[in-house]
Design an enzyme around this catalytic site. Structure first.
Site, PDB file in Angstrom:
ATOM      1  N   LEU A  41       0.864  -1.171   0.000  1.00  0.00           N
ATOM      2  CA  LEU A  41       0.000   0.000   0.000  1.00  0.00           C
ATOM      3  C   LEU A  41       0.903   1.223   0.000  1.00  0.00           C
ATOM      4  O   LEU A  41       1.927   1.256   0.700  1.00  0.00           O
ATOM      5  CB  LEU A  41      -0.887   0.025   1.248  1.00  0.00           C
ATOM      6  CG  LEU A  41      -2.162  -0.815   1.243  1.00  0.00           C
ATOM      7  CD1 LEU A  41      -2.822  -0.746   2.621  1.00  0.00           C
ATOM      8  CD2 LEU A  41      -3.134  -0.331   0.176  1.00  0.00           C
ATOM      9  N   ASP A  42       0.541   2.258  -0.754  1.00  0.00           N
ATOM     10  CA  ASP A  42       1.314   3.496  -0.756  1.00  0.00           C
ATOM     11  C   ASP A  42       1.377   4.076   0.651  1.00  0.00           C
ATOM     12  O   ASP A  42       0.453   3.878   1.453  1.00  0.00           O
ATOM     13  CB  ASP A  42       0.663   4.527  -1.685  1.00  0.00           C
ATOM     14  CG  ASP A  42       0.762   4.142  -3.148  1.00  0.00           C
ATOM     15  OD1 ASP A  42       1.624   3.296  -3.484  1.00  0.00           O
ATOM     16  OD2 ASP A  42      -0.021   4.678  -3.955  1.00  0.00           O
TER      17      ASP A  42
END
Length: 332
Positions: free
Chosen positions: A52-53
């Site tokens: 996930l960013d």
């Protein structure tokens, strides 16, 4: 004489087997969150199931010990995200972290427009991965090229948007915003989807908010935060772990007797009578007769059980409950 600080005590690692459903916090990379959880559990081996960013939050299954062998199942799984698109501005990174590179007026957002956009962006799509991504080119991540001002040609990926909900949102950072809830196949970049929607509207867009709310059947309400985990005792942290087989719980299961269990753990195929292992299947869970004796995964072809990912006999033994039957047969 300068004061000498005491070195930080070394963490004594231990075998930990299971899955932690983490609600990844804003600002941390997936790997930073993983390392923090690994330290809190004192785990020897750990891995996550898809990044996930840093600016994204939400469901991030973390795998420990034997569970790391089945992380690919989650990597391949469909996912659901909630996001807010800030209209009128395009950024270098397609999210709020980047610099604004283009500003355009935003037309009136009508229900008819949202309905049309929903139809346009639902179903099979070709999507070009963003430059600010971890995809590799000649052994180097694309974001490294992007930071040097280089644009690398990327091939379009074929993805599927299974469902898309769109509604007008309010956000102080933009004149207009759209909230989306999107269920999609693996490899979908929500930042790119947001940019493409902005281009379809004609004003450009970037993500102001991104949260993964489901992946492979695990949902946000099942997750625990790092802050909550940190506040727990060590025993309470261990109680948060799901069994490694939770990663393959959606697949059919096969139970083997003691003799076949030992041979299966040695990597040997097991020939069955017609229908003994069930119909042909790309993945099945395999168990021994002892309670909780998860042995690994396999696939079934023409009444043959073919091992895929196997636990070691020691891992099986460690995961069995104290009241299990003797495990000597599994060690043969």
């Amino acid at each position: 004489m300068p004061k000498i600080s005491n070195p930080r005590p070394k963490v004594l690692r231990r075998p930990v087997h299971g899955v932690l459903l983490l609600d990844k916090p804003l600002g941390l990379s997936s790997n930073q969150a993983l390392q923090k959880a690994k330290w809190l559990l004192r785990a020897e081996k750990a891995g996550h199931t898809g990044t996930l960013d840093p600016l994204a939050t939400g469901v991030l299954p973390l795998c420990f010990g034997a569970a790391t062998k089945f992380s690919q199942v989650q990597l391949e799984a469909n996912k659901t995200y909630e996001a807010v698109l800030l209209l009128g501005q395009k950024t270098t990174t397609a999210d709020a972290e980047g610099e604004v590179i283009q500003t355009r007026p935003v037309p009136a957002i009508t229900p008819e427009m949202l309905q049309s956009l929903t139809a346009q962006f639902t179903g099979p799509l070709a999507q070009i991965p963003p430059m600010y991504s971890a995809l590799k080119k000649d052994g180097k991540a694309l974001y490294e090229y992007a930071r040097q001002g280089q644009e690398i040609e990327r091939e379009a990926r074929h993805i599927t948007i299974f469902s898309l909900e769109m509604s007008v949102a309010e956000d102080d950072r933009a004149d207009a915003a759209i909230r989306i809830i999107v269920s999609c196949s693996k490899g979908t970049y929500i930042r790119t989807l947001g940019e493409d929607i902005g281009e379809a509207i004609g004003c450009g867009a970037h993500l102001g908010f991104l949260r993964r709310i489901e992946t492979g059947g695990f949902v946000a309400s099942q997750c625990i935060t790092l802050a909550a985990l940190e506040a727990m005792s060590e025993d309470q942290r261990m109680d948060c772990l799901l069994a490694p087989q939770s990663l393959v719980a959606a697949f059919p299961s096969v139970t083997l007797d003691a003799e076949n269990s030992g041979r299966f753990l040695s990597g040997l195929r097991r020939r069955g009578t017609p229908g003994q292992w069930g119909p042909d299947a790309a993945l099945v869970q395999v168990y021994g007769t002892e309670p909780n004796a998860f042995l690994g995964s396999a696939h079934v072809t023409a009444d043959e059980l073919i091992p895929q990912r196997l636990l070691s006999p020691l891992e099986v033994k460690n995961m069995l409950t104290a009241s299990s039957e003797p495990q000597a047969d599994l060690m043969h």
